[in-house]
Design a protein around this motif. Structure first.
Motif, mmCIF file in Angstrom:
data_model
loop_
_atom_site.group_PDB
_atom_site.id
_atom_site.type_symbol
_atom_site.label_atom_id
_atom_site.label_comp_id
_atom_site.label_asym_id
_atom_site.label_seq_id
_atom_site.Cartn_x
_atom_site.Cartn_y
_atom_site.Cartn_z
ATOM 1 N N HIS A 15 11.778 -4.550 3.157
ATOM 2 C CA HIS A 15 10.586 -5.371 3.345
ATOM 3 C C HIS A 15 10.447 -5.837 4.790
ATOM 4 O O HIS A 15 11.433 -6.086 5.479
ATOM 5 C CB HIS A 15 10.651 -6.603 2.436
ATOM 6 N N GLN A 17 8.643 -8.664 5.595
ATOM 7 C CA GLN A 17 8.703 -10.129 5.572
ATOM 8 C C GLN A 17 9.835 -10.546 4.629
ATOM 9 O O GLN A 17 9.728 -10.390 3.405
ATOM 10 C CB GLN A 17 7.385 -10.750 5.106
ATOM 11 N N ALA A 19 12.360 -13.607 3.305
ATOM 12 C CA ALA A 19 12.446 -15.061 3.233
ATOM 13 C C ALA A 19 13.566 -15.560 4.144
ATOM 14 O O ALA A 19 14.701 -15.079 4.086
ATOM 15 C CB ALA A 19 12.695 -15.492 1.789
ATOM 16 N N ARG A 187 11.182 -11.533 -0.680
ATOM 17 C CA ARG A 187 10.070 -11.452 0.259
ATOM 18 C C ARG A 187 9.641 -12.862 0.664
ATOM 19 O O ARG A 187 9.697 -13.800 -0.140
ATOM 20 C CB ARG A 187 8.878 -10.746 -0.376
ATOM 21 N N ALA A 188 9.192 -13.005 1.868
ATOM 22 C CA ALA A 188 8.700 -14.297 2.335
ATOM 23 C C ALA A 188 7.474 -14.720 1.537
ATOM 24 O O ALA A 188 6.571 -13.916 1.293
ATOM 25 C CB ALA A 188 8.358 -14.221 3.822
ATOM 26 N N GLY A 189 7.459 -15.969 1.076
ATOM 27 C CA GLY A 189 6.309 -16.513 0.370
ATOM 28 C C GLY A 189 6.239 -16.133 -1.089
ATOM 29 O O GLY A 189 5.235 -16.449 -1.739
ATOM 30 N N GLU A 190 7.245 -15.464 -1.641
ATOM 31 C CA GLU A 190 7.221 -15.068 -3.045
ATOM 32 C C GLU A 190 8.445 -15.623 -3.763
ATOM 33 O O GLU A 190 9.456 -15.985 -3.139
ATOM 34 C CB GLU A 190 7.180 -13.541 -3.173
ATOM 35 N N THR A 191 8.367 -15.652 -5.083
ATOM 36 C CA THR A 191 9.483 -16.139 -5.889
ATOM 37 C C THR A 191 10.678 -15.201 -5.720
ATOM 38 O O THR A 191 10.539 -13.995 -5.945
ATOM 39 C CB THR A 191 9.090 -16.203 -7.376
#
Length: 545
Positions: A15, A17, A19, A187-191
């Protein structure tokens, strides 16, 4: 200058992005994966294939290059100047420029035209990375793909050994695949998924079937690469030290080095057989001596014969000779194809069924081909180029015919050597039978008198040594017999090809000549792999490793 070596290739997909709160765990997992590779293959240099996108690509690139001295092969979906525009900040662009400048090789997806779908380049780059990597590191959440060229598609391609745009005209052709180290990544911004930072190992179906299993198959290939690079390092020659001048220096250096090393191990095996035969003679003659010298000479001869047998067996000289000879042949075919104007990789042209038996050999020749950066030839070569390619094809065929059938060719030479070792083996067997026939321990009435007799024990040792030497000589006979028959078939094949090549040259039929060279190379690969498999199955010794 460093000695010429063949690096282990590691690819990265994942990925863009990631986290931020899981970066430390992911970096620790990548360190653990690369530590394991370095532990199992300390002699093999590392080569990382990466697209240098933000996120996964750069994270692994930084760790691999800074901590493990890995060189970079940058695989771009489109030209660097255009691709650089994907990165928003100047800091990101500067890091991209720095890593790109440090790369050993830059590979760019073929141009798709002014209105091509942008995802096509990403799909090509992902498939190229998976195809050319022995180990694929996937920083991935495990979810299904979200578009062409995504991590999920690249992982599935690696597991199946089938890649979009690769050998589409060969529906049953597949690559050897390879292991995937799936590092669970958020991933950034996801659970975040469960188990972030954990590593799950995935293996293709072709290596999970059978007794070895994926993990052991992976370890075996790492061991093979480590052995190859240890031998190359010990040889001490640079790449230019193996070759003169070539458009494919890495392929030619690998061919020359493998051929040299294979000959070394064949000589060592032959010397071991002769030493064991000599020890058998000495031990047998010692029985005619009187006094204290007889047991001393016999014991020394037995110890020498046993030491030679143990050392040659544990050193796997026979296995190394077979595998290195197969690698040299693959390099020879690849070198001839390139000189003949072909941009095909030999690694893609093994027959699917036996190809898994030479997985590390395919990987080594694919890596050398990659490093030479061979690009497709022009669709309409000039007359001078056609002549140069045709001359190279004729030279390869003539060289091979002379190699097989010339005055010093391998077919007659191996026939003589097979007879030589057959005589040695029969002599050793005869000595053993004479010792048995003339020894009193076969007399049942003397068993109780001779159980602890030193002379009896020495006689038993002489018999065992004679039998062992006979077996070693038998192995040599079978080896040279197999080589002779194998090379005789190849000699006939190249003799036919010489006539066909002359006919194609007489009419300047370039397509016919190209088809001939491709078919000849594929046939030689089938024959060579069959010989390797036969040699591995036929050895009369405990399996080594």
């Amino acid at each position: 200058m460093h000695p010429f070596q063949v690096p282990l290739t590691i690819g990265v997909t994942g990925h863009r992005q990631i986290a931020g709160d899981c970066t430390a765990k992911i970096e620790a997992a990548v360190h653990s994966i690369l530590d394991d590779v370095r532990t199992k293959a300390p002699e093999a240099p590392l080569l990382l294939l990466t697209g240098l996108a933000e996120g996964a690509d750069r994270l692994v690139a930084r760790i691999a290059s800074e901590r493990y001295s890995a060189e970079l092969v940058v695989v771009l979906p489109r030209p660097a100047a255009n691709y650089r525009g994907d990165f928003e900040t100047q800091e990101s662009k500067t890091e991209f420029d720095r890593l790109l400048a440090s790369a050993r090789l830059v590979v760019t997806a073929p141009a798709q035209g002014p209105v091509a779908d942008a995802t096509v380049g990403y799909a090509w780059a992902g498939n190229f990375t998976a195809l050319h990597s022995h180990l694929l590191i996937a920083l991935w959440d495990g979810d299904a793909g979200r578009g062409d060229g995504g991590t999920a598609q690249v992982v599935q391609a690696k597991l199946k050994g089938r890649y979009a745009g690769w050998n589409e005209g060969e529906p049953l052709q597949y690559d050897e695949g390879g292991p995937i180290a799936h590092v669970v990544t958020a991933r950034a911004g996801e659970t975040p998924p469960a188990g972030v930072g954990q590593t799950h190992w995935l293996y293709s179906d072709t290596v999970k079937i059978g007794a070895r299993g994926g993990n052991r198959h992976h370890a075996a290939i790492l061991s093979a690469f480590n052995t190859l690079n240890r031998l190359l390092k010990h040889a001490g020659r640079t790449r230019d030290g193996w070759i003169s001048d070539s458009v494919a220096p890495n392929v030619q250096a690998l061919k020359m080095a493998a051929d040299h090393l294979a000959s070394q191990f064949q000589r060592r095996t032959n010397i071991a057989v002769r030493l064991m035969v000599l020890a058998t003679f000495v031990a047998a003659l010692a029985s005619a001596l009187h006094g204290a010298m007889a047991p001393i000479v016999t014991t020394t001869a037995l110890a020498m014969g046993l030491a030679v047998w143990v050392y040659s067996t544990r050193s796997r000289w026979q296995r190394l000779h077979a595998d290195l000879r197969a690698l040299a042949e693959a390099g020879r075919i690849q070198d001839a194809w390139i000189a003949s104007g072909l941009s095909l990789s030999v690694a893609d042209n093994y027959h699917p069924a036996p190809a898994t038996s030479v997985a590390w050999i395919r990987r080594a020749i694919r890596t050398a081909f990659l490093l030479d950066g061979i690009r497709p030839a022009r669709e309409s070569p000039s007359s001078a180029e056609r002549k140069r390619h045709a001359d190279a094809a004729h030279a390869w065929i003539d060289e091979q015919v002379a190699y097989f059938l010339g005055s010093h060719g391998v077919v007659p030479r191996y026939r003589r050597q097979a007879r030589h070792f057959a005589i040695l083996g029969l002599v050793c067997l005869g000595i053993g039978l004479l010792i048995v026939a003339g020894n009193k321990f076969l007399d049942i009435t003397h068993i109780h008198q001779t159980v602890f007799d030193t002379e009896l024990l020495l006689q038993v040792g002489r018999v065992a040594l004679a039998i062992t030497a006979s077996v070693k000589a038998y192995q040599a006979v079978m080896s040279f017999g197999d080589l002779q028959r194998s090379f005789a078939v190849s000699a006939h094949l190249f003799s036919l090809a010489r006539d066909e090549a002359r006919a194609a040259a007489a009419t300047d039929d370039q397509p016919r000549l190209i088809r001939l060279i491709v078919q000849l190379g594929r046939a030689a690969l089938v024959e060579n792999v069959g010989w390797v498999i036969l040699r591995r199955q036929r050895r009369m010794k405990p399996p080594a490793g």
